[in-house]
Design a protein around this motif. Structure first.
Motif, PDB file in Angstrom:
ATOM      1  N   GLN A   1      56.925-102.919 -87.059  1.00 12.58           N
ATOM      2  CA  GLN A   1      58.170-103.142 -86.322  1.00 12.58           C
ATOM      3  C   GLN A   1      58.160-102.417 -84.992  1.00 12.58           C
ATOM      4  OE1 GLN A   1      60.754-105.252 -87.615  1.00 12.58           O
ATOM      5  NE2 GLN A   1      61.244-105.179 -85.424  1.00 12.58           N
ATOM      6  N   ALA A   2      57.596-101.220 -84.970  1.00  9.55           N
ATOM      7  CA  ALA A   2      57.510-100.462 -83.718  1.00  9.55           C
ATOM      8  C   ALA A   2      56.679-101.218 -82.682  1.00  9.55           C
ATOM      9  CB  ALA A   2      56.907 -99.084 -83.981  1.00  9.55           C
ATOM     10  N   LEU A   3      55.606-101.865 -83.123  1.00 11.37           N
ATOM     11  CA  LEU A   3      54.794-102.669 -82.204  1.00 11.37           C
ATOM     12  C   LEU A   3      55.567-103.892 -81.717  1.00 11.37           C
ATOM     13  CD1 LEU A   3      51.440-102.487 -84.178  1.00 11.37           C
ATOM     14  CD2 LEU A   3      51.900-101.382 -81.991  1.00 11.37           C
TER      15      LEU A   3
ATOM     16  N   GLU B   1      33.676-103.573 -85.040  1.00  9.32           N
ATOM     17  CA  GLU B   1      33.266-102.224 -84.661  1.00  9.32           C
ATOM     18  C   GLU B   1      33.769-101.894 -83.252  1.00  9.32           C
ATOM     19  OE1 GLU B   1      29.218 -99.489 -84.202  1.00  9.32           O
ATOM     20  OE2 GLU B   1      29.072-101.624 -84.696  1.00  9.32           O
ATOM     21  N   GLY B   2      34.459-100.762 -83.140  1.00  7.42           N
ATOM     22  CA  GLY B   2      35.035-100.367 -81.862  1.00  7.42           C
ATOM     23  C   GLY B   2      36.277-101.142 -81.481  1.00  7.42           C
ATOM     24  N   ARG B   3      36.733-102.032 -82.379  1.00  6.49           N
ATOM     25  CA  ARG B   3      37.911-102.856 -82.090  1.00  6.49           C
ATOM     26  C   ARG B   3      38.889-102.851 -83.285  1.00  6.49           C
ATOM     27  NH1 ARG B   3      36.754-108.586 -80.904  1.00  6.49           N
ATOM     28  NH2 ARG B   3      35.164-108.439 -82.546  1.00  6.49           N
ATOM     29  N   MET B   4      38.798-101.808 -84.101  1.00  6.27           N
ATOM     30  CA  MET B   4      39.707-101.656 -85.242  1.00  6.27           C
ATOM     31  C   MET B   4      40.194-100.217 -85.271  1.00  6.27           C
ATOM     32  SD  MET B   4      39.013-102.185 -89.349  1.00  6.27           S
ATOM     33  CE  MET B   4      38.591-103.925 -89.172  1.00  6.27           C
ATOM     34  N   ILE B   5      41.512-100.030 -85.306  1.00  7.46           N
ATOM     35  CA  ILE B   5      42.083 -98.695 -85.329  1.00  7.46           C
ATOM     36  C   ILE B   5      42.996 -98.541 -86.544  1.00  7.46           C
ATOM     37  CG2 ILE B   5      41.924 -98.455 -82.822  1.00  7.46           C
ATOM     38  CD1 ILE B   5      44.983 -98.872 -82.691  1.00  7.46           C
ATOM     39  N   ASN B   6      43.217 -97.286 -86.918  1.00  8.11           N
ATOM     40  CA  ASN B   6      44.069 -96.963 -88.055  1.00  8.11           C
ATOM     41  C   ASN B   6      44.987 -95.806 -87.679  1.00  8.11           C
ATOM     42  OD1 ASN B   6      44.904 -96.958 -90.895  1.00  8.11           O
ATOM     43  ND2 ASN B   6      43.788 -95.032 -91.052  1.00  8.11           N
ATOM     44  N   ILE B   7      46.194 -95.806 -88.225  1.00 12.19           N
ATOM     45  CA  ILE B   7      47.093 -94.667 -88.059  1.00 12.19           C
ATOM     46  C   ILE B   7      47.203 -93.956 -89.388  1.00 12.19           C
ATOM     47  CG2 ILE B   7      49.218 -96.023 -88.472  1.00 12.19           C
ATOM     48  CD1 ILE B   7      50.426 -94.123 -86.193  1.00 12.19           C
ATOM     49  N   HIS B   8      47.109 -92.618 -89.346  1.00 14.49           N
ATOM     50  CA  HIS B   8      47.060 -91.815 -90.566  1.00 14.49           C
ATOM     51  C   HIS B   8      48.002 -90.626 -90.436  1.00 14.49           C
ATOM     52  CE1 HIS B   8      45.302 -90.250 -94.248  1.00 14.49           C
ATOM     53  NE2 HIS B   8      45.266 -89.064 -93.674  1.00 14.49           N
ATOM     54  N   PRO B   9      48.774 -90.317 -91.506  1.00 18.13           N
ATOM     55  CA  PRO B   9      49.792 -89.268 -91.412  1.00 18.13           C
ATOM     56  C   PRO B   9      49.283 -87.857 -91.681  1.00 18.13           C
ATOM     57  CG  PRO B   9      50.000 -90.370 -93.512  1.00 18.13           C
ATOM     58  CD  PRO B   9      48.891 -91.077 -92.767  1.00 18.13           C
ATOM     59  N   SER B  10      48.259 -87.446 -90.936  1.00 19.91           N
ATOM     60  CA  SER B  10      47.818 -86.052 -90.946  1.00 19.91           C
ATOM     61  C   SER B  10      47.020 -85.807 -89.672  1.00 19.91           C
ATOM     62  CB  SER B  10      46.951 -85.736 -92.175  1.00 19.91           C
ATOM     63  OG  SER B  10      45.624 -86.204 -91.993  1.00 19.91           O
TER      64      SER B  10
ATOM     65  N   LEU C   1      53.654 -93.097 -81.358  1.00 21.37           N
ATOM     66  CA  LEU C   1      52.249 -92.932 -80.971  1.00 21.37           C
ATOM     67  C   LEU C   1      51.454 -94.227 -81.052  1.00 21.37           C
ATOM     68  CD1 LEU C   1      50.058 -90.953 -80.070  1.00 21.37           C
ATOM     69  CD2 LEU C   1      49.605 -90.469 -82.494  1.00 21.37           C
ATOM     70  N   LEU C   2      51.689 -95.028 -82.097  1.00 23.46           N
ATOM     71  CA  LEU C   2      50.866 -96.230 -82.268  1.00 23.46           C
ATOM     72  C   LEU C   2      50.999 -97.217 -81.114  1.00 23.46           C
ATOM     73  CD1 LEU C   2      48.815 -97.706 -84.017  1.00 23.46           C
ATOM     74  CD2 LEU C   2      50.724 -98.698 -85.303  1.00 23.46           C
ATOM     75  N   PRO C   3      52.216 -97.585 -80.694  1.00 19.31           N
ATOM     76  CA  PRO C   3      52.304 -98.486 -79.530  1.00 19.31           C
ATOM     77  C   PRO C   3      51.674 -97.887 -78.273  1.00 19.31           C
ATOM     78  CG  PRO C   3      54.394 -98.420 -80.693  1.00 19.31           C
ATOM     79  CD  PRO C   3      53.543 -97.327 -81.275  1.00 19.31           C
ATOM     80  N   HIS C   4      51.797 -96.575 -78.106  1.00 17.40           N
ATOM     81  CA  HIS C   4      51.201 -95.900 -76.943  1.00 17.40           C
ATOM     82  C   HIS C   4      49.682 -96.076 -76.938  1.00 17.40           C
ATOM     83  CE1 HIS C   4      50.309 -92.830 -73.950  1.00 17.40           C
ATOM     84  NE2 HIS C   4      49.538 -92.219 -74.822  1.00 17.40           N
ATOM     85  N   VAL C   5      49.051 -95.867 -78.087  1.00 18.03           N
ATOM     86  CA  VAL C   5      47.594 -95.996 -78.161  1.00 18.03           C
ATOM     87  C   VAL C   5      47.158 -97.448 -77.957  1.00 18.03           C
ATOM     88  CG1 VAL C   5      45.591 -95.802 -79.693  1.00 18.03           C
ATOM     89  CG2 VAL C   5      47.264 -93.949 -79.573  1.00 18.03           C
ATOM     90  N   VAL C   6      47.879 -98.382 -78.569  1.00 18.53           N
ATOM     91  CA  VAL C   6      47.530 -99.793 -78.395  1.00 18.53           C
ATOM     92  C   VAL C   6      47.645-100.193 -76.925  1.00 18.53           C
ATOM     93  CG1 VAL C   6      48.156-102.164 -78.995  1.00 18.53           C
ATOM     94  CG2 VAL C   6      48.130-100.397 -80.763  1.00 18.53           C
TER      95      VAL C   6
END
Length: 202
Positions: free
Chosen positions: A18-20, A104-113, A179-184
């Motif tokens: 939803q944030a995206l 490879e190099g085109r997949m990202i993940n968000i992790h809560p730590s 953070l996620l929309p910022h990185v994307v």
């Protein structure tokens, strides 16, 4: 040049999805969300995608003989839609080389730590149980290991005395959603480069 075409993978509530969507709607994110991939057809994120007009690829893992089998179908769908970046946003399944190698190099993940601390599931509970004073959020490239890929960005979240898993999760999720929309957006603008384990943001 057209907008970066992304697919979002999620398994649950979909607050990061939803944030995206909201960032795109408010013209703070220059991408086209082409697809939601979800392994739980009854998840709230599926409703969010419908409300946003985003197509979905829904599947039940038990209907397939292996992870590789359903990932082969997913990959075909990504290729058909010319998806350029895969965003794992609360997707609770292990990714196999079928997708990892193709993206490879085109997949990202968000992790809560704050990786490499507390990888895997229940990261917020891990941090509380360990008694650390600071945890946070990491966005990283996916490399096939357990939350082990090169880190793009991190934000710290302090743990207060008396924090519960619920109260800490609420603050961490708020940081994730910023953070996620910022990185994307950084990736969409070509500002992220990987040099071995190190990610350079220009």
């Amino acid at each position: 040049m057209g907008k970066l075409r992304i697919a979002v993978f999620a398994s649950g509530n979909g607050s990061n999805f939803q944030a995206l969507v909201d960032a795109v709607r408010h013209e703070k994110l220059d991408v086209s969300i082409e697809l939601l991939v979800c392994d739980k057809p009854a998840a709230r994120v599926v409703e969010r995608a419908a409300e946003a007009g985003v197509d979905t690829f829904l599947f039940k893992p038990k209907d397939y003989p292996s992870r590789e089998a359903y990932e082969t179908e997913i990959l075909a769908e990504l290729v058909r839609r010319d998806v350029q970046l895969v965003v794992l946003a609360g997707y609770m399944r292990i990714i196999t080389p079928v997708l990892v190698e193709a993206y490879e190099g085109r997949m990202i993940n968000i992790h809560p730590s704050l990786l490499p601390a507390f990888p895997g599931v229940n990261a917020i509970r891990q941090a509380l149980d360990h008694g650390v004073k600071v945890t946070g959020v990491s966005v990283h490239f996916v490399d096939g290991g357990l939350d082990s890929g090169p880190i793009i960005a991190q934000r710290a979240v302090e743990i207060a005395d008396g924090d519960t898993e619920s109260s800490l999760a609420e603050r961490i999720h708020a940081v994730e959603q910023a953070l996620l929309p910022h990185v994307v957006q950084l990736i969409a603008h070509g500002r992220v480069a990987v040099e071995g384990r190190h990610v350079r943001v220009g």
